[in-house]
Scaffold this active site. Structure first.
Site, PDB file in Angstrom:
ATOM      1  N   ASN A  48       2.796   9.861  -4.164  1.00  0.00           N
ATOM      2  CA  ASN A  48       4.238  10.123  -4.124  1.00  0.00           C
ATOM      3  C   ASN A  48       4.738  10.695  -5.452  1.00  0.00           C
ATOM      4  OD1 ASN A  48       4.516   9.075  -1.470  1.00  0.00           O
ATOM      5  ND2 ASN A  48       4.456   7.009  -2.313  1.00  0.00           N
ATOM      6  N   HIS A 134      12.869   1.722   5.999  1.00  0.00           N
ATOM      7  CA  HIS A 134      11.735   1.065   5.325  1.00  0.00           C
ATOM      8  C   HIS A 134      11.767  -0.465   5.483  1.00  0.00           C
ATOM      9  CE1 HIS A 134       9.303  -0.066   1.703  1.00  0.00           C
ATOM     10  NE2 HIS A 134       8.675   1.061   1.993  1.00  0.00           N
ATOM     11  N   GLU A 178      17.910   6.366   5.184  1.00  0.00           N
ATOM     12  CA  GLU A 178      17.163   6.943   4.065  1.00  0.00           C
ATOM     13  C   GLU A 178      17.599   8.393   3.935  1.00  0.00           C
ATOM     14  OE1 GLU A 178      12.913   6.241   4.412  1.00  0.00           O
ATOM     15  OE2 GLU A 178      13.255   4.162   4.978  1.00  0.00           O
ATOM     16  N   SER A 182      10.279   8.319   4.805  1.00  0.00           N
ATOM     17  CA  SER A 182       9.024   8.252   4.068  1.00  0.00           C
ATOM     18  C   SER A 182       7.803   8.627   4.886  1.00  0.00           C
ATOM     19  CB  SER A 182       8.843   6.848   3.494  1.00  0.00           C
ATOM     20  OG  SER A 182       8.865   5.880   4.520  1.00  0.00           O
ATOM     21  N   ASP A 207      18.817   5.095   0.947  1.00  0.00           N
ATOM     22  CA  ASP A 207      17.589   4.839   0.189  1.00  0.00           C
ATOM     23  C   ASP A 207      16.978   6.208  -0.092  1.00  0.00           C
ATOM     24  OD1 ASP A 207      14.821   4.591  -0.343  1.00  0.00           O
ATOM     25  OD2 ASP A 207      14.718   2.646   0.668  1.00  0.00           O
ATOM     26  N   HIS A 210      12.272   8.793  -1.538  1.00  0.00           N
ATOM     27  CA  HIS A 210      11.444  10.001  -1.441  1.00  0.00           C
ATOM     28  C   HIS A 210      12.212  11.273  -1.751  1.00  0.00           C
ATOM     29  CE1 HIS A 210       7.921   7.833  -0.103  1.00  0.00           C
ATOM     30  NE2 HIS A 210       8.796   7.020   0.462  1.00  0.00           N
ATOM     31  N   LYS A 229       8.218   6.883  -7.730  1.00  0.00           N
ATOM     32  CA  LYS A 229       7.649   7.979  -6.943  1.00  0.00           C
ATOM     33  C   LYS A 229       7.850   9.289  -7.696  1.00  0.00           C
ATOM     34  CE  LYS A 229       7.548   5.089  -2.986  1.00  0.00           C
ATOM     35  NZ  LYS A 229       8.335   4.376  -1.982  1.00  0.00           N
TER      36      LYS A 229
HETATM   37  C1  LIG Z   1       8.465   2.952  -1.741  1.00  0.00           C
HETATM   38  C2  LIG Z   1       9.751   2.675  -1.049  1.00  0.00           C
HETATM   39  C3  LIG Z   1      10.581   1.642  -1.454  1.00  0.00           C
HETATM   40  C4  LIG Z   1      10.177   0.635  -2.506  1.00  0.00           C
HETATM   41  O1  LIG Z   1      10.194   1.198  -3.782  1.00  0.00           O
HETATM   42  P1  LIG Z   1       9.195   0.610  -4.906  1.00  0.00           P
HETATM   43  O2  LIG Z   1       9.800   1.072  -6.174  1.00  0.00           O
HETATM   44  O3  LIG Z   1       7.850   1.187  -4.617  1.00  0.00           O
HETATM   45  O4  LIG Z   1       9.203  -0.885  -4.752  1.00  0.00           O
HETATM   46  C5  LIG Z   1      11.808   1.501  -0.840  1.00  0.00           C
HETATM   47  N1  LIG Z   1      12.189   2.335   0.143  1.00  0.00           N
HETATM   48  C6  LIG Z   1      11.407   3.342   0.579  1.00  0.00           C
HETATM   49  C7  LIG Z   1      11.899   4.243   1.654  1.00  0.00           C
HETATM   50  C8  LIG Z   1      10.156   3.530   0.013  1.00  0.00           C
HETATM   51  O5  LIG Z   1       9.365   4.497   0.460  1.00  0.00           O
END
Ligand SMILES: *Cc1c(COP(=O)(O)O)cnc(C)c1O
Length: 373
Positions: A48, A134, A178, A182, A207, A210, A229
């Site tokens: 990522n 997620h 989101e 993801s 969120d 990504h 990421k």
């Molecule tokens: C990876 C991810 C998270 C968590 O983030 P981290 O910093 O890895 O704990 C939350 N939401 C989504 C959509 C993700 O892909």
């Protein structure tokens, strides 16, 4: 054998029978997108680190400087004695990057989501969330005790139908999605969701784990993101108004009761935002790579740096990932419960570091192995 071990072994065997057992396999990132696994070098399409920042020299230097200056760990939660001076520049840079008044850094994105949702809503409230959000968003909603209703993926009309039918029975309502999904790589209909949230007196939360630094087309009340990421470091954050952030500091359990980030990690994220603002073309390059891949294979136009190839059953996705690995490519096979039953897939993730030739070689192998369903 003690009872616990017997039960664990039996459940593990059941997962294995369904091709759902997950095993840790060691992967060493040699540089950027070249990794080694079990002694062989592979070109990775599964990380990522979309902008190629995890191995960037200026960012590594910033980490080393912070490490020599301040040592390895924070030693306490931010509200006790762990609020390092490096947080201030990072949070200002994050607020500027997101176009908000303020931002607050958490130990991880997971901690941000499971903490903030219960700080905002409780038993008398309603959460309306996209079907594909997620796992940590769902965990946050469970912890909150709010009523959860899920709308069909990216279907704003369905979200509106749920709010119309249920909003009035609740005190507050939170609409969650989101920005970039993801495991599917598609984008949410934020303009429509904002309009619906306003019409039904709901707060909008996104969120952006990504996202690769593109501004959101509408005002979002609660913007969650990760430093882990595209920014190549570690940690999570919430961006929003100063009033929201002040409230979160005093009420969010995963913020209050967890240790602050290591200073070098904070410094890395600040340096990454700096690189991103000076080299915005990195985001275009990563997206261009995804688009090139999709167009060479005749898939729909890529909307983000993530392109799924849905294959169906678990075994199919595992076998496809295995044949790509034999050809020198690391691509993740994604299975339930990460994705719905019957939609196991290869998930291709593109980085600014991939070259045109890398993409062409990958496409040649996918064609040769007949992986397109
Ligand atoms: C990876 C991810 C998270 C968590 O983030 P981290 O910093 O890895 O704990 C939350 N939401 C989504 C959509 C993700 O892909």
């Amino acid at each position: 054998m003690p009872a616990l071990d017997a039960i664990a072994a039996e459940k593990t065997a059941q997962l294995e029978a369904k091709s759902r057992l997950r095993r840790l396999r060691t992967v060493v990132v040699e540089e950027g997108i070249t990794v080694s696994r079990d002694g062989s070098r592979l070109l990775s399409f599964s990380g990522n680190d979309y902008l190629g920042l995890a191995n960037h020299s200026a960012i590594k230097q910033a980490m080393q400087d912070a490490l020599s200056c301040y040592g390895a760990g924070a030693g306490a939660s931010r509200l006790v004695t762990g609020n390092h001076p490096l947080y201030d520049p990072l949070e200002s840079a994050l607020a500027a990057y997101k176009g908000t008044e303020a931002a607050l850094v958490f130990g991880s994105g997971y901690l941000a989501n499971i903490g903030v949702i219960p700080a905002l809503v409780g038993r008398e409230d309603l959460v309306v969330a996209d079907k594909l959000v997620h796992a940590c968003i769902l965990d946050g909603i469970k912890l909150s005790g709010a009523k959860l209703l899920r709308f069909k993926h990216n279907d704003a009309a369905d979200a509106e139908r749920l709010l119309q039918a249920h909003r009035l029975a609740h005190r507050h309502a939170l609409l969650i999605t989101e920005t970039v999904f993801s495991m599917d790589g598609d984008l949410s209909p934020l303009v429509d969701l904002r309009r619906i949230a306003d019409k039904h007196d709901a707060w909008l939360m996104t969120d952006d784990a990504h996202g690769i630094g593109r501004p959101q087309p509408v005002k979002v009340d609660v913007q969650m993101g990760t430093l882990s990421k595209a920014l190549g470091s570690y940690g999570g954050y919430i961006a929003g108004s100063q009033a929201l952030i002040d409230y979160i500091v005093s009420t969010t359990r995963s913020f209050i009761f967890s240790t602050g980030l290591p200073p070098a990690t904070i410094a890395a994220a600040t340096a990454a935002l700096n690189v991103l603002s000076q080299e915005p073309e990195r985001a275009d390059k990563a997206l261009g790579n995804a688009r090139r891949f999709a167009s060479l294979l005749g898939l729909p136009e890529a909307q983000s740096t993530i392109v799924p190839l849905v294959l169906g059953e678990e075994e199919k996705a595992l076998a496809a990932a295995q044949s790509l690995e034999e050809a020198g490519f690391l691509v993740a096979a994604i299975r339930p419960p990460t994705v719905p039953e019957g939609t196991s897939r290869l998930r291709f993730a593109f980085s600014a570091l991939h070259t045109e030739r890398d993409i062409e070689r990958l496409v040649e192998v996918i064609r040769r192995e007949n992986l397109i369903p």
